[in-house]
Design an enzyme around this catalytic site. Structure first.
Site, PDB file in Angstrom:
ATOM      1  N   ALA A  72      70.822  72.425 -33.325  1.00 38.27           N
ATOM      2  CA  ALA A  72      70.111  71.439 -32.514  1.00 38.27           C
ATOM      3  C   ALA A  72      68.931  72.169 -31.884  1.00 38.27           C
ATOM      4  CB  ALA A  72      71.033  70.886 -31.441  1.00 38.27           C
TER       5      ALA A  72
ATOM      6  N   GLY B 225      74.362  72.748 -34.934  1.00 42.88           N
ATOM      7  CA  GLY B 225      74.203  71.390 -35.472  1.00 42.88           C
ATOM      8  C   GLY B 225      73.880  71.382 -36.963  1.00 42.88           C
TER       9      GLY B 225
ATOM     10  N   GLU C  56      77.128  71.716 -38.645  1.00 45.23           N
ATOM     11  CA  GLU C  56      77.809  70.427 -38.448  1.00 45.23           C
ATOM     12  C   GLU C  56      77.246  69.348 -39.382  1.00 45.23           C
ATOM     13  OE1 GLU C  56      77.036  70.740 -34.157  1.00 45.23           O
ATOM     14  OE2 GLU C  56      79.140  70.258 -33.850  1.00 45.23           O
TER      15      GLU C  56
ATOM     16  N   GLU D 238      77.404  78.157 -30.620  1.00 47.34           N
ATOM     17  CA  GLU D 238      77.201  77.459 -29.334  1.00 47.34           C
ATOM     18  C   GLU D 238      77.688  78.257 -28.132  1.00 47.34           C
ATOM     19  OE1 GLU D 238      78.195  76.050 -32.124  1.00 47.34           O
ATOM     20  OE2 GLU D 238      77.181  74.137 -32.395  1.00 47.34           O
TER      21      GLU D 238
HETATM   22  N1  DAK Z   1      66.036  75.369 -31.714  1.00 40.98           N
HETATM   23  C1  DAK Z   1      64.714  75.526 -31.482  1.00 40.98           C
HETATM   24  N2  DAK Z   1      63.969  76.509 -32.031  1.00 40.98           N
HETATM   25  C2  DAK Z   1      64.587  77.365 -32.870  1.00 40.98           C
HETATM   26  C3  DAK Z   1      65.986  77.250 -33.154  1.00 40.98           C
HETATM   27  C4  DAK Z   1      66.718  76.193 -32.531  1.00 40.98           C
HETATM   28  N3  DAK Z   1      68.027  75.993 -32.763  1.00 40.98           N
HETATM   29  N4  DAK Z   1      66.302  78.254 -33.996  1.00 40.98           N
HETATM   30  C5  DAK Z   1      65.173  78.945 -34.231  1.00 40.98           C
HETATM   31  N5  DAK Z   1      64.134  78.413 -33.556  1.00 40.98           N
HETATM   32  C6  DAK Z   1      62.757  78.855 -33.545  1.00 40.98           C
HETATM   33  C7  DAK Z   1      62.616  80.170 -32.781  1.00 40.98           C
HETATM   34  O1  DAK Z   1      62.525  79.921 -31.392  1.00 40.98           O
HETATM   35  C8  DAK Z   1      61.312  80.690 -33.360  1.00 40.98           C
HETATM   36  O2  DAK Z   1      60.242  79.994 -32.749  1.00 40.98           O
HETATM   37  P1  DAK Z   1      58.878  80.788 -32.332  1.00 40.98           P
HETATM   38  O3  DAK Z   1      59.304  81.852 -31.404  1.00 40.98           O
HETATM   39  O4  DAK Z   1      58.344  81.320 -33.645  1.00 40.98           O
HETATM   40  O5  DAK Z   1      58.028  79.725 -31.708  1.00 40.98           O
HETATM   41  C9  DAK Z   1      61.382  80.261 -34.812  1.00 40.98           C
HETATM   42  O6  DAK Z   1      62.334  79.189 -34.853  1.00 40.98           O
HETATM   43  C10 DAK Z   1      61.850  81.355 -35.742  1.00 40.98           C
HETATM   44  O7  DAK Z   1      63.064  81.861 -35.217  1.00 40.98           O
HETATM   45  P2  DAK Z   1      63.302  83.430 -34.953  1.00 40.98           P
HETATM   46  O8  DAK Z   1      62.029  84.132 -34.662  1.00 40.98           O
HETATM   47  O9  DAK Z   1      64.398  83.531 -33.962  1.00 40.98           O
HETATM   48  O10 DAK Z   1      63.807  83.886 -36.388  1.00 40.98           O
HETATM   49  P3  DAK Z   1      64.774  85.094 -36.716  1.00 40.98           P
HETATM   50  O11 DAK Z   1      64.722  85.290 -38.193  1.00 40.98           O
HETATM   51  O12 DAK Z   1      64.493  86.289 -35.852  1.00 40.98           O
HETATM   52  O13 DAK Z   1      66.214  84.578 -36.328  1.00 40.98           O
HETATM   53  C11 DAK Z   1      68.012  82.947 -36.200  1.00 40.98           C
HETATM   54  C12 DAK Z   1      66.797  83.494 -37.005  1.00 40.98           C
HETATM   55  C13 DAK Z   1      68.463  81.662 -36.893  1.00 40.98           C
HETATM   56  C14 DAK Z   1      69.122  83.970 -36.254  1.00 40.98           C
HETATM   57  C15 DAK Z   1      67.578  82.696 -34.748  1.00 40.98           C
HETATM   58  O14 DAK Z   1      66.396  81.891 -34.768  1.00 40.98           O
HETATM   59  C16 DAK Z   1      68.617  81.995 -33.944  1.00 40.98           C
HETATM   60  O15 DAK Z   1      69.573  82.604 -33.505  1.00 40.98           O
HETATM   61  N6  DAK Z   1      68.395  80.711 -33.711  1.00 40.98           N
HETATM   62  C17 DAK Z   1      69.212  79.940 -32.833  1.00 40.98           C
HETATM   63  C18 DAK Z   1      70.516  79.607 -33.485  1.00 40.98           C
HETATM   64  C19 DAK Z   1      71.286  78.754 -32.564  1.00 40.98           C
HETATM   65  O16 DAK Z   1      71.820  79.245 -31.567  1.00 40.98           O
HETATM   66  N7  DAK Z   1      71.239  77.481 -32.837  1.00 40.98           N
HETATM   67  C20 DAK Z   1      71.725  76.506 -31.911  1.00 40.98           C
HETATM   68  C21 DAK Z   1      73.191  76.401 -32.092  1.00 40.98           C
HETATM   69  S1  DAK Z   1      73.778  75.395 -30.828  1.00 40.98           S
HETATM   70  C22 DAK Z   1      74.285  68.848 -27.743  1.00 40.98           C
HETATM   71  C23 DAK Z   1      74.954  68.653 -28.926  1.00 40.98           C
HETATM   72  C24 DAK Z   1      74.934  69.631 -29.860  1.00 40.98           C
HETATM   73  C25 DAK Z   1      74.274  70.794 -29.622  1.00 40.98           C
HETATM   74  C26 DAK Z   1      73.622  70.977 -28.445  1.00 40.98           C
HETATM   75  C27 DAK Z   1      73.616  70.010 -27.507  1.00 40.98           C
HETATM   76  N8  DAK Z   1      74.258  67.837 -26.763  1.00 40.98           N
HETATM   77  C28 DAK Z   1      74.979  66.653 -27.006  1.00 40.98           C
HETATM   78  C29 DAK Z   1      73.490  67.965 -25.592  1.00 40.98           C
HETATM   79  C30 DAK Z   1      74.272  71.764 -30.633  1.00 40.98           C
HETATM   80  C31 DAK Z   1      73.834  72.925 -30.359  1.00 40.98           C
HETATM   81  C32 DAK Z   1      73.565  73.870 -31.385  1.00 40.98           C
HETATM   82  O17 DAK Z   1      73.232  73.585 -32.506  1.00 40.98           O
END
Ligand code: DAK
Length: 260
Positions: free
Chosen positions: A67, A112, A115, A135
């Protein structure tokens, strides 16, 4: 609806949906979720002769990296609950879609994104695919069905570990755990997904829809899956396709299904 983040390409009766927010690794923001809801919902495009849907991510790095984290900081408990419910409802639309939906996972499928892949009926992983539910790193838990579907697919023992540690697993481990159906060389995910849809399209369409319904019933609370199977079986028996399928077998020829 105008689609901004989900590109739709239709070829030979197969719709390929590409989540296209490459700069944010195709993270699911609100607009993208609404586009998915529109496509799979009642108001979505009625595509004549649709064989199936492939979902993939733009670029070579990510399927969907979760997400969109920039959108959900500072949410209250009630707002969070509402958004989780909305997300789950959208993914139920994917899971209950009447034609096969296959995730072609070409890179990171996190949070997400994992998911979404799990809401699809089948999953093809490219060799570079990575799956995870990170998460807990953010002080959250999965909200779009991840805690439930991960257990359904890989069992409580390993699912609990992945949910608690936020560890990512690669394509080979995902295959070994039963999270994905096939692993293919990077870049061939969509091709393999389309091949599978073409194969399924040679079968009776109504029977495939009934398979989707009855398989889903196994996982639905309060559903009598065996009872659903009995009714769905009966409904298949009343179709022209059943008459055609049985006749084709006896006459030693290929069945010509019409979906009636
Ligand atoms: N959201 C927004 N931007 C994201 C992103 C995300 N999930 N994942 C990556 N990006 C963006 C990064 O911020 C970066 O943007 P800039 O800095 O270039 O502007 C760009 O994509 C490239 O990412 P990285 O520079 O970090 O790339 P790397 O190769 O170094 O790393 C990575 C890749 C996938 C390991 C890393 O980007 C990462 O850890 N990303 C986050 C993974 C993550 O934690 N995803 C979220 C999981 S939690 C909810 C319901 C559901 C959810 C939430 C709320 N509610 C009902 C309220 C679900 C939550 C999730 O999905």
């Amino acid at each position: 609806m105008t689609y901004e983040n989900v590109q739709i390409a239709l070829e030979n009766g197969i719709a390929t949906l590409t989540i296209s927010r490459e700069k944010a690794l195709n993270a699911l923001n609100t607009q993208t979720m609404l586009e998915l809801r529109h496509f799979f919902g009642e108001e979505g495009p009625k595509i004549e002769g649709l064989k199936g849907v492939v979902i993939t991510g733009a670029g070579e790095k990510a399927f969907v990296a979760g997400a969109d984290i920039t959108e959900f900081s500072g949410l209250s408990a009630t707002e969070g609950q509402n958004l989780a419910q909305r997300g789950q409802d959208i993914f139920f639309l994917v899971e209950r879609f009447h034609r096969p939906v296959i995730a072609a996972v070409n890179g990171f499928a996190l949070g997400g994104g994992c998911e979404l892949a799990m809401a699809c009926h089948l999953r093809i992983a490219g060799e570079k695919a990575k799956f995870g539910q990170p998460e807990v790193n953010l002080g959250l838990i999965p909200g779009y069905g991840g805690t439930q579907r991960l257990i359904q697919y890989i069992g409580k023992t390993k699912a609990t570990e992945l949910l608690m540690t936020a560890d990512m697993i690669g394509a080979a481990e995902a295959l070994q755990l039963g999270l994905v159906n096939h692993v293919v060389p990077a870049g061939e995910e969509v091709l393999k997904a389309k091949e599978l849809i073409e194969k399924i399209a040679t079968k009776a369409p109504l029977a495939i829809t009934k398979i989707i319904e009855t398989v889903n019933a196994y996982f639905e609370d309060g559903e009598d899956g065996f009872g659903r199977e009995v009714s769905a079986f009966g409904e298949c028996c009343g179709t022209e396709d059943f008459i055609e399928g049985a006749a084709a077998f006896v006459e030693k020829r290929k069945a010509n299904f019409t979906g009636k």
